[in-house]
Scaffold this motif. Sequence first.
Motif, mmCIF file in Angstrom:
data_model
loop_
_atom_site.group_PDB
_atom_site.id
_atom_site.type_symbol
_atom_site.label_atom_id
_atom_site.label_comp_id
_atom_site.label_asym_id
_atom_site.label_seq_id
_atom_site.Cartn_x
_atom_site.Cartn_y
_atom_site.Cartn_z
ATOM 1 N N GLY A 181 -11.611 2.962 -9.627
ATOM 2 C CA GLY A 181 -12.606 2.562 -10.600
ATOM 3 C C GLY A 181 -12.991 1.165 -10.635
ATOM 4 O O GLY A 181 -13.723 1.013 -11.611
ATOM 5 N N ALA A 182 -12.647 0.196 -9.744
ATOM 6 C CA ALA A 182 -12.895 -1.341 -9.567
ATOM 7 C C ALA A 182 -14.122 -1.346 -9.042
ATOM 8 O O ALA A 182 -14.471 -0.891 -8.229
ATOM 9 C CB ALA A 182 -11.861 -1.930 -9.260
ATOM 10 N N ALA A 232 -3.709 -4.106 -4.030
ATOM 11 C CA ALA A 232 -4.221 -2.862 -3.903
ATOM 12 C C ALA A 232 -3.529 -1.512 -4.001
ATOM 13 O O ALA A 232 -3.516 -0.623 -4.656
ATOM 14 C CB ALA A 232 -5.040 -2.909 -2.632
ATOM 15 N N ARG A 233 -2.398 -2.069 -3.457
ATOM 16 C CA ARG A 233 -1.070 -0.975 -3.565
ATOM 17 C C ARG A 233 -0.533 -0.579 -4.914
ATOM 18 O O ARG A 233 -0.018 0.394 -5.070
ATOM 19 C CB ARG A 233 0.157 -1.732 -2.762
ATOM 20 C CG ARG A 233 -0.168 -1.330 -1.236
ATOM 21 C CD ARG A 233 1.182 -1.293 -0.361
ATOM 22 N NE ARG A 233 2.103 -2.511 -0.564
ATOM 23 C CZ ARG A 233 2.268 -3.407 0.410
ATOM 24 N NH1 ARG A 233 1.735 -3.389 1.330
ATOM 25 N NH2 ARG A 233 3.060 -4.661 0.017
ATOM 26 N N GLU A 234 -0.658 -1.796 -5.743
ATOM 27 C CA GLU A 234 -0.219 -1.509 -7.086
ATOM 28 C C GLU A 234 -1.358 -1.309 -8.082
ATOM 29 O O GLU A 234 -1.081 -1.182 -9.277
ATOM 30 C CB GLU A 234 0.519 -2.925 -7.669
ATOM 31 C CG GLU A 234 1.867 -3.223 -6.890
ATOM 32 C CD GLU A 234 2.455 -4.606 -7.188
ATOM 33 O OE1 GLU A 234 1.594 -5.286 -7.994
ATOM 34 O OE2 GLU A 234 3.457 -4.767 -6.550
ATOM 35 N N HIS A 235 -2.341 -0.910 -7.437
ATOM 36 C CA HIS A 235 -3.667 -0.487 -8.506
ATOM 37 C C HIS A 235 -4.201 -1.522 -9.336
ATOM 38 O O HIS A 235 -4.508 -1.382 -10.676
ATOM 39 C CB HIS A 235 -3.421 0.815 -9.185
ATOM 40 C CG HIS A 235 -3.150 1.868 -8.274
ATOM 41 N ND1 HIS A 235 -2.912 3.250 -8.616
ATOM 42 C CD2 HIS A 235 -3.316 1.924 -6.772
ATOM 43 C CE1 HIS A 235 -2.941 4.172 -7.630
ATOM 44 N NE2 HIS A 235 -2.898 3.254 -6.443
ATOM 45 N N ARG A 236 -4.007 -2.960 -9.220
ATOM 46 C CA ARG A 236 -4.064 -4.082 -10.087
ATOM 47 C C ARG A 236 -5.568 -4.686 -9.832
ATOM 48 O O ARG A 236 -5.766 -5.704 -10.492
ATOM 49 C CB ARG A 236 -2.935 -5.166 -9.996
ATOM 50 C CG ARG A 236 -1.541 -4.380 -10.576
ATOM 51 C CD ARG A 236 -0.826 -5.365 -10.967
ATOM 52 N NE ARG A 236 -0.128 -6.200 -9.606
ATOM 53 C CZ ARG A 236 -0.389 -7.346 -9.061
ATOM 54 N NH1 ARG A 236 -1.131 -8.186 -9.948
ATOM 55 N NH2 ARG A 236 0.161 -7.583 -7.903
ATOM 56 N N ILE A 237 -6.390 -4.283 -8.877
ATOM 57 C CA ILE A 237 -7.624 -4.851 -8.678
ATOM 58 C C ILE A 237 -8.551 -4.405 -9.731
ATOM 59 O O ILE A 237 -8.884 -3.290 -9.943
ATOM 60 C CB ILE A 237 -8.253 -4.477 -7.257
ATOM 61 C CG1 ILE A 237 -7.110 -5.222 -6.349
ATOM 62 C CG2 ILE A 237 -9.580 -5.021 -7.260
ATOM 63 C CD1 ILE A 237 -7.779 -4.958 -4.806
ATOM 64 N N SER A 286 -9.946 0.838 -1.499
ATOM 65 C CA SER A 286 -8.993 0.946 -2.853
ATOM 66 C C SER A 286 -9.625 0.713 -4.216
ATOM 67 O O SER A 286 -9.133 1.377 -5.132
ATOM 68 C CB SER A 286 -8.146 -0.354 -2.442
ATOM 69 O OG SER A 286 -7.083 -0.094 -1.347
ATOM 70 N N ALA A 287 -10.690 -0.185 -4.116
ATOM 71 C CA ALA A 287 -11.278 -0.437 -5.488
ATOM 72 C C ALA A 287 -12.070 0.844 -5.910
ATOM 73 O O ALA A 287 -11.995 1.310 -7.294
ATOM 74 C CB ALA A 287 -12.366 -1.462 -5.185
ATOM 75 N N ASP A 336 -4.048 7.592 2.568
ATOM 76 C CA ASP A 336 -4.450 7.367 0.783
ATOM 77 C C ASP A 336 -4.885 5.873 0.697
ATOM 78 O O ASP A 336 -4.319 5.089 1.269
ATOM 79 C CB ASP A 336 -3.232 7.592 -0.008
ATOM 80 C CG ASP A 336 -2.768 9.073 0.031
ATOM 81 O OD1 ASP A 336 -3.880 9.912 0.193
ATOM 82 O OD2 ASP A 336 -1.592 9.528 0.033
ATOM 83 N N PRO A 337 -5.877 5.766 -0.350
ATOM 84 C CA PRO A 337 -6.381 4.554 -0.480
ATOM 85 C C PRO A 337 -5.379 3.443 -0.815
ATOM 86 O O PRO A 337 -5.687 2.007 -0.611
ATOM 87 C CB PRO A 337 -7.308 4.655 -1.900
ATOM 88 C CG PRO A 337 -7.666 6.051 -1.736
ATOM 89 C CD PRO A 337 -6.514 6.819 -1.383
ATOM 90 N N ASP A 338 -4.405 3.659 -1.504
ATOM 91 C CA ASP A 338 -3.201 2.548 -1.760
ATOM 92 C C ASP A 338 -2.224 2.322 -0.657
ATOM 93 O O ASP A 338 -1.350 1.390 -0.752
ATOM 94 C CB ASP A 338 -2.422 2.859 -3.085
ATOM 95 C CG ASP A 338 -1.826 4.334 -2.912
ATOM 96 O OD1 ASP A 338 -1.983 5.225 -1.962
ATOM 97 O OD2 ASP A 338 -0.799 4.810 -3.989
ATOM 98 N N GLN A 339 -2.387 3.168 0.409
ATOM 99 C CA GLN A 339 -1.730 2.837 1.797
ATOM 100 C C GLN A 339 -2.192 1.729 2.624
ATOM 101 O O GLN A 339 -3.054 1.978 3.504
ATOM 102 C CB GLN A 339 -1.429 4.090 2.612
ATOM 103 C CG GLN A 339 -0.747 4.967 1.668
ATOM 104 C CD GLN A 339 -0.518 6.681 2.253
ATOM 105 O OE1 GLN A 339 -1.303 6.962 2.993
ATOM 106 N NE2 GLN A 339 0.447 7.235 1.990
#
Length: 368
Positions: A342-343, A280-285, A337-338, A306-309
């Motif tokens: 946009g996941a 989630a922190r790396e925006h990889r989902i 985070s998703a 923030d969502p990635d925090q």
Amino acid sequence: MDLAFLHPLYEHPGPWASVYVDTSRHTADTPHERHLAAVAVARELSAQGADDDTCVAAREALEELRHSSEPHGRAVFARAGQVVLDPPLTRAPDGSLVRWAPLPHTAPLLELAGEDPVCVVAYVDRKGADFELRGALGRRGAGSVTGKQWPVHRTSTSDWSERHFQLRVENTWEHNAAEIADALAVCQEETGADLLILVGDEREKRSVHERLPKRLHGLVVEAEHGAGSRLLDEDVQQARTAHVRQRAERELERFLAARAPGDDGRPGAVEGVPALVEAAREHRIHELLVRPDGSDAHREVWIGEDPDQVAVRRTDLKVLGEQNSWSARADDALIRSAVATGAPALSVTPAPEEEVPVGGLGALLRWT
């Protein structure tokens, strides 16, 4: 499930009131019962620490449902004295759910307002078809198509002229099947239907099915009902339920296959809170998978503004430079985070002998 509709919930800071109510029962006493339920929800929110203005906003939103004929239920998300989002549910919740927390409790939506496939039912005969749009919230007409009206019936003689007539009948059937398939493809595109249910005689259903564009073949179900039948709500619901189950099974199979390292030595899927927090922190989902009964769903994680925090330990956020932090459920934090990246998310229920994803939370990954 496309989570884009949740964006308004993450444009404002918390804390949030999250309420899920059942509106599936309708009796003479329903308005009074719902009034009492609204008062009880406000009282429970107050007991959990919600401010008075938000308690009032939630109660008033529920009071407006006193005379509602909604078949399933409603979710209400409120903060700072304002209802921000109140989506209808496609399944009735098991009683009321009330929560006051730093994040909106959106995880139940994956089950209660998740996959809601829209169906086009096509009642097919030799002369044309009527289309009906069916979904969790009811039905409505979706158009019709009329093909050639003559000749459409065979004869039983072997006379040459009659055999010629029968050939014309065959041509009429084929022409009408193509007309119906074309119109059904247009109807699907206009309505965004996830499922096409064909009702009619076997030959007519098969002829239409074969003439549909290949991209739609996986969406087609041929009902057992013959010509002149009308599908009951339970028939459509069975088809919709089977469609959702099959899609979840396919995604689960993708997840299982992706857990093994690929050619680059990295897995295409992860499970467990620590690995998901890192993703989630790396925006990889790429797609979040949630098992409703999973033990990790309510596990505590720490979030920033923030969502990635998001982190497993509070001290990890400080290392990342975040000064403000709050505890939250893992499933709600990962959904936030998703939404930000946009996941989509999907509720999965594995076979009884499996426990996948382990702990109930997993994700297919994207690489950046």
